[in-house]
Design an enzyme around this catalytic site. Structure first.
Site, mmCIF file in Angstrom:
data_model
loop_
_atom_site.group_PDB
_atom_site.id
_atom_site.type_symbol
_atom_site.label_atom_id
_atom_site.label_comp_id
_atom_site.label_asym_id
_atom_site.label_seq_id
_atom_site.Cartn_x
_atom_site.Cartn_y
_atom_site.Cartn_z
ATOM 1 N N LYS A 61 0.868 -1.183 0.000
ATOM 2 C CA LYS A 61 0.000 0.000 0.000
ATOM 3 C C LYS A 61 0.902 1.231 0.000
ATOM 4 C CE LYS A 61 -4.191 1.566 2.220
ATOM 5 N NZ LYS A 61 -4.706 2.006 0.911
ATOM 6 N N SER A 62 0.418 2.329 -0.552
ATOM 7 C CA SER A 62 1.270 3.516 -0.666
ATOM 8 C C SER A 62 1.566 4.120 0.706
ATOM 9 C CB SER A 62 0.604 4.580 -1.538
ATOM 10 O OG SER A 62 0.465 4.111 -2.850
ATOM 11 N N CYS A 87 -2.481 8.742 -7.877
ATOM 12 C CA CYS A 87 -3.706 8.632 -7.081
ATOM 13 C C CYS A 87 -4.619 9.791 -7.464
ATOM 14 C CB CYS A 87 -3.377 8.687 -5.589
ATOM 15 S SG CYS A 87 -4.858 8.761 -4.583
ATOM 16 N N ASN A 123 -3.193 3.477 -12.853
ATOM 17 C CA ASN A 123 -3.952 3.668 -11.622
ATOM 18 C C ASN A 123 -5.443 3.811 -11.990
ATOM 19 O OD1 ASN A 123 -4.662 4.347 -8.887
ATOM 20 N ND2 ASN A 123 -2.583 5.114 -8.599
ATOM 21 N N GLY A 160 -5.592 -6.092 -8.635
ATOM 22 C CA GLY A 160 -6.060 -5.411 -7.435
ATOM 23 C C GLY A 160 -7.473 -5.803 -7.050
HETATM 24 C C1 FMN Z 1 -9.327 -0.018 -2.335
HETATM 25 C C2 FMN Z 1 -8.216 0.387 -3.242
HETATM 26 C C3 FMN Z 1 -7.088 1.005 -2.715
HETATM 27 C C4 FMN Z 1 -6.033 1.384 -3.547
HETATM 28 N N1 FMN Z 1 -4.929 1.971 -3.007
HETATM 29 C C5 FMN Z 1 -3.876 2.296 -3.795
HETATM 30 C C6 FMN Z 1 -2.682 2.827 -3.237
HETATM 31 O O1 FMN Z 1 -2.536 2.973 -2.011
HETATM 32 N N2 FMN Z 1 -1.691 3.161 -4.112
HETATM 33 C C7 FMN Z 1 -1.780 2.983 -5.474
HETATM 34 O O2 FMN Z 1 -0.821 3.296 -6.209
HETATM 35 N N3 FMN Z 1 -2.891 2.444 -6.018
HETATM 36 C C8 FMN Z 1 -3.936 2.097 -5.224
HETATM 37 N N4 FMN Z 1 -5.052 1.536 -5.775
HETATM 38 C C9 FMN Z 1 -5.103 1.326 -7.245
HETATM 39 C C10 FMN Z 1 -4.720 -0.115 -7.611
HETATM 40 O O3 FMN Z 1 -3.397 -0.416 -7.225
HETATM 41 C C11 FMN Z 1 -4.859 -0.351 -9.137
HETATM 42 O O4 FMN Z 1 -3.976 0.508 -9.826
HETATM 43 C C12 FMN Z 1 -6.256 -0.084 -9.644
HETATM 44 O O5 FMN Z 1 -7.220 -0.501 -8.699
HETATM 45 C C13 FMN Z 1 -6.549 -0.778 -10.987
HETATM 46 O O6 FMN Z 1 -6.359 -2.173 -10.916
HETATM 47 P P1 FMN Z 1 -7.573 -3.208 -10.592
HETATM 48 O O7 FMN Z 1 -8.683 -2.895 -11.529
HETATM 49 O O8 FMN Z 1 -6.981 -4.571 -10.751
HETATM 50 O O9 FMN Z 1 -7.972 -2.942 -9.164
HETATM 51 C C14 FMN Z 1 -6.108 1.143 -4.953
HETATM 52 C C15 FMN Z 1 -7.246 0.513 -5.478
HETATM 53 C C16 FMN Z 1 -8.289 0.126 -4.651
HETATM 54 C C17 FMN Z 1 -9.491 -0.567 -5.256
#
Ligand code: FMN
Length: 308
Positions: free
Chosen positions: A49-50, A133, A195, A268
């Site tokens: 997590k970031s 983000c 993202n 994710g």
């Molecule tokens: C609940 C949640 C929290 C996330 N937190 C972060 C984060 O802390 N840092 C980041 O770079 N991306 C964050 N993301 C983005 C994911 O890493 C990813 O780039 C994005 O959800 C697209 O991929 P996916 O469709 O497989 O989820 C978050 C996504 C979700 C759903």
């Protein structure tokens, strides 16, 4: 070790993945246990997590809404701060048999540098710069949308750390390709594309936005075609490896990203919604696909859709 198969392994800018899957940032919280579990279940590497310099509480609830086609989240990047998190990172490194990449962010280039250095000192295998983000002011996509600011951050971190630097790009811009070129020119070792997509949902009963922050980032199945297209376009313009991310739910989705030009993928929302079994399913599916097509390595799939 799950499915140890030389044909599945990927050397991604110095990160040695046993297979082309990684956990996307922000999905399984801050502790080691769930990450150890996904490593057992076939995940090839994790992005944490970031984390930033000082602790952040994040936004009030609701921070996540199910949008039918995926999730919209606006967590506000809550995290304990790098000083506290460094201990957890060291433990991850000593526990997990797979590469650990720390996702870092800051409110200036100097902060990105300070957090990256501390993460590297804690032992991580690489850093991923969250310059994408979509829902926190003065960081994330506000930096990553501007080539000049992006350039400053990437250059500063690259000169400060000697581990692979991944740059995670935002789709909320006119040209992802321009940002990809900028990051590559300034030394990025790999790009994570992408993202979340800026989005919102409104409750028809109250007539009000559902998320406390009003606006959040859409993830999950709805964004996959957008991400595939960005990976395809960027693959045509940069030499550095790409990690495809956005809406991957099964092996077909993962293979689609590889065909578009990604060297590996991050997953994710599917992990959050369906559990840690997703990694095993995806890896087994990719292996079957390779056998069916007579391919000996994952690398042979990468960019195949660009044949003319
Ligand atoms: C609940 C949640 C929290 C996330 N937190 C972060 C984060 O802390 N840092 C980041 O770079 N991306 C964050 N993301 C983005 C994911 O890493 C990813 O780039 C994005 O959800 C697209 O991929 P996916 O469709 O497989 O989820 C978050 C996504 C979700 C759903």
């Amino acid at each position: 070790m799950f499915l140890k198969d030389a044909g599945l392994s990927v050397d991604l800018a110095g990160l040695r993945l046993i297979n082309p899957t990684m956990l996307a940032s922000g999905i399984l919280g801050y502790s080691v246990e769930p990450l150890a579990e996904i490593a057992k279940r076939g995940c090839g590497g994790v992005v944490t997590k970031s984390v930033c310099l000082k602790p952040r509480i994040g936004y009030a609830n609701p921070t996540i809404v199910e949008a039918g086609v995926g999730l919209i989240n606006a967590m506000g990047l809550p995290n304990p701060g790098i000083d506290e998190y460094a201990e957890e990172l060291s433990e991850m490194k000593s526990t997990l048999p797979i590469p650990v990449v720390a996702s870092v962010f800051g409110f200036s280039a100097a902060e990105y540098v300070a957090v990256s250095k501390k993460a590297v000192r804690a032992g991580v295998d690489g850093v991923e710069l969250n310059v994408s983000c979509p829902h926190v002011r003065d960081t994330g996509s506000e930096l990553g949308q501007d080539p000049l600011l992006l350039s400053k951050v990437v250059r500063a971190v690259k000169t400060a750390v000697d581990k692979p630097v991944l740059v995670k790009l935002t789709p909320n811009v006119t040209s992802v390709v321009e940002l990809a070129r900028t990051a590559e020119r300034d030394g990025a070792d790999a790009l994570t594309i992408m993202n979340t997509v800026k989005a919102m949902a409104i409750d028809v009963e109250t007539g009000m936005p559902i998320l406390a922050n009003q606006v959040g980032g859409l993830s999950g199945p709805a964004i996959k075609p957008i991400a595939v297209r960005h990976v395809f376009d960027v693959y045509e313009t940069v030499e550095i490896p790409i990690l495809g991310c956005g809406g991957i739910g099964d092996w077909r989705d993962a293979v689609e990203f590889l065909l578009a030009g990604a060297s590996a993928v991050q997953i994710g929302t599917a992990v959050a919604m369906r559990g840690v079994g997703v990694f095993g399913e995806v890896v087994r599916g990719i292996r079957k696909y390779m056998r069916k097509k007579g391919l000996r390595s994952v690398g042979e799939i990468v960019g195949l859709s660009h044949r003319r």
